[in-house]
Design a protein around this motif. Structure first.
Motif: not given
Ligand SMILES: *Cc1c(COP(=O)(O)O)cnc(C)c1O
Length: 453
Positions: A299, A330, A328, A343, A305, A301, A332, A206, A325-326
């Motif tokens: 994704c 995360f 740190h 993320h 997020g 965000t 995807p 990622s 943010t999702l």
């Protein structure tokens, strides 16, 4: 009279200064925090990996910042970039709206990214740095930095997300032509990479992991700095040439956008096209302009997020930034728009979305490829899978105008070409694209591991 198809600026009309939106925010940014102490960052915290001039730009209180003549000289290879009126697309959609797109695919690397890679390589060269380490998702940033470091005589090491490294071999080939070393990430070259491989040997990788590797490489070698292709304030600053030129070009045809659209990975091309217009909005010159960031549903965000402090990377080496943010860590799914798999998001873009100056929408893979096909079959250009998100939002906006009868002016950033992404188009035609909505439960879980600040 036939409207102009290409609206062009002369070389000497290229912007001489970047626009620093920090000076026009109604309230100040929450400062980035030191990853260990959680205290606001001071310039000295960043000197091991960035040259001082970029650190200054990151926190500058000057509204306009001069573009060095040596940087303008390189940007002139493809700038000012053309602004197109999409008359064939308008006709096809039977819309009363006017659709304009700013075409950033004319740079040597084929996207907006060299607008900042050239500036970053220049300031590092001036500071006596010999090598730059970086990460790349789909490969666009790696190739853009390889091009720029070559021009200024620097070495370049690129950690490339493994799924893209295998999916998109030609970006790697470009880096080789421009003289950079490209390593699939996670790798065994760094402690961060080894740690991830120990847990999950088959990980697709990622951006967060690749960033950890590049930062570690730069922090542990004295002659080496780090460069980021998106997210940071100075990157968004360098991209403002896109919006500044677009505003001039629209003025040449007596127009101004009602809607400004860009796709969002880390937020830099969206920042580039939109910040000058967001500035007009916040300073009351054009309070009504609608500014829309577009992201993948896989994704999400900005749309799903949390707006809070988080690390920019998986290992927790970067400063903590207040952003959407999702989480740190995360990871995807391996969607084809690899450049949008991050993320977090630019802290400035995040704040502007949080404050309601901008808004965000999300779309699925198959509908954005459908839109990209419509664009290719009307305007001719085969856009990058990332860019197709902006195309889809522009088309939807124009179709809405058909319903309401409004003749809105729509501007979107056409961030890059898809000439190296044809395997993604092949997958679309083979019916192999999976529409994946990242499950809310997994997002919740990742958000539960956020650092406590
Ligand atoms: C990298 C990339 C993006 C996404 O990055 P941002 O920093 O959000 O702009 C979008 N489009 C293209 C063509 C890219 O190469």
């Amino acid at each position: 009279m036939q409207p102009k198809t290409k609206i062009l600026l002369d070389e000497d009309q290229m912007p001489r200064q970047w626009y620093n939106i920090l000076t026009d925010l109604p309230s100040p940014m929450d400062p980035p925090l030191h990853p260990g102490t959680h205290k606001p960052l001071v310039p000295d915290d960043l000197t091991p990996i960035f040259p001082m001039e970029l650190i200054r730009q990151e926190m500058s209180d000057k509204r306009m910042i001069d573009i060095p003549e040596d940087v303008r000289d390189v940007l002139r290879l493809w700038r000012p970039s053309p602004l197109y009126r999409a008359t064939r697309l308008e006709k096809h959609l039977k819309t009363p709206a006017k659709i304009y797109y700013k075409w950033e695919g004319v740079s040597p690397a084929g996207s907006h990214k060299p607008n900042t890679s050239v500036a970053q390589a220049y300031y590092n060269m001036k500071a006596g740095v010999e090598r730059i380490a970086t990460e790349t998702g789909a490969g666009q940033w790696g190739s853009a930095l390889a091009f720029a470091t070559m021009l200024y005589g620097l070495d370049c090491t690129v950690y490339m997300v493994r799924s893209s490294y295998t999916q998109k071999p030609y970006r790697k080939s470009m880096m080789q032509v421009w003289g950079a070393e490209c390593i699939p990430s996670p790798s065994t070259k760094t402690n961060s990479g080894k740690a991830v491989l120990a847990k999950d040997p088959d990980t697709p990788g990622s951006l967060g992991i690749a960033i950890s590797e590049a930062v570690e490489d730069a922090a542990t070698h004295a002659n080496t700095n780090y460069a980021l292709g998106s997210v940071l304030n100075h990157v968004c600053l360098h991209q403002t040439v896109i919006g500044l030129e677009s505003r001039e070009q629209l003025a040449m045809v007596d127009d101004y956008p009602d809607v400004v659209i860009g796709c969002v990975g880390g937020g830099s091309n969206f920042a580039g096209i939109s910040f000058p217009f967001a500035g007009d909005k916040m300073t009351g010159k054009h309070p009504g302009v609608d500014i829309v960031g577009v992201e993948p549903a896989s994704c999400p965000t900005l749309t799903k997020g949390l707006y809070t402090y988080d690390f920019g990377d998986v290992a927790g080496l970067t400063p903590l930034m207040k952003m959407f943010t999702l989480g740190h860590d995360f990871v995807p799914p391996s969607i084809h728009a690899g450049g949008l798999r991050y993320h977090g998001d630019s802290p400035i873009v995040s704040k502007l979305v949080h404050d309601g100056v901008m808004r965000a929408v999300s779309y699925h893979q198959s509908e954005v490829f459908e839109a990209a096909q419509t664009f290719a079959r009307t305007e001719g250009i085969i856009v990058a899978p990332e860019t197709s998100h902006a195309v889809k939002a522009a088309i939807d906006c124009a179709l809405k105008c058909r319903e309401t009868g409004e003749a809105k002016t729509i501007l979107f950033n056409c961030s890059g070409h898809g000439n190296f992404d044809m395997s993604a188009y092949d997958a679309f035609y083979a019916g192999q694209l999976v529409d994946y909505e990242y499950p809310d439960a997994l997002i919740k879980e990742a958000l539960g591991r956020l650092p406590k600040v």
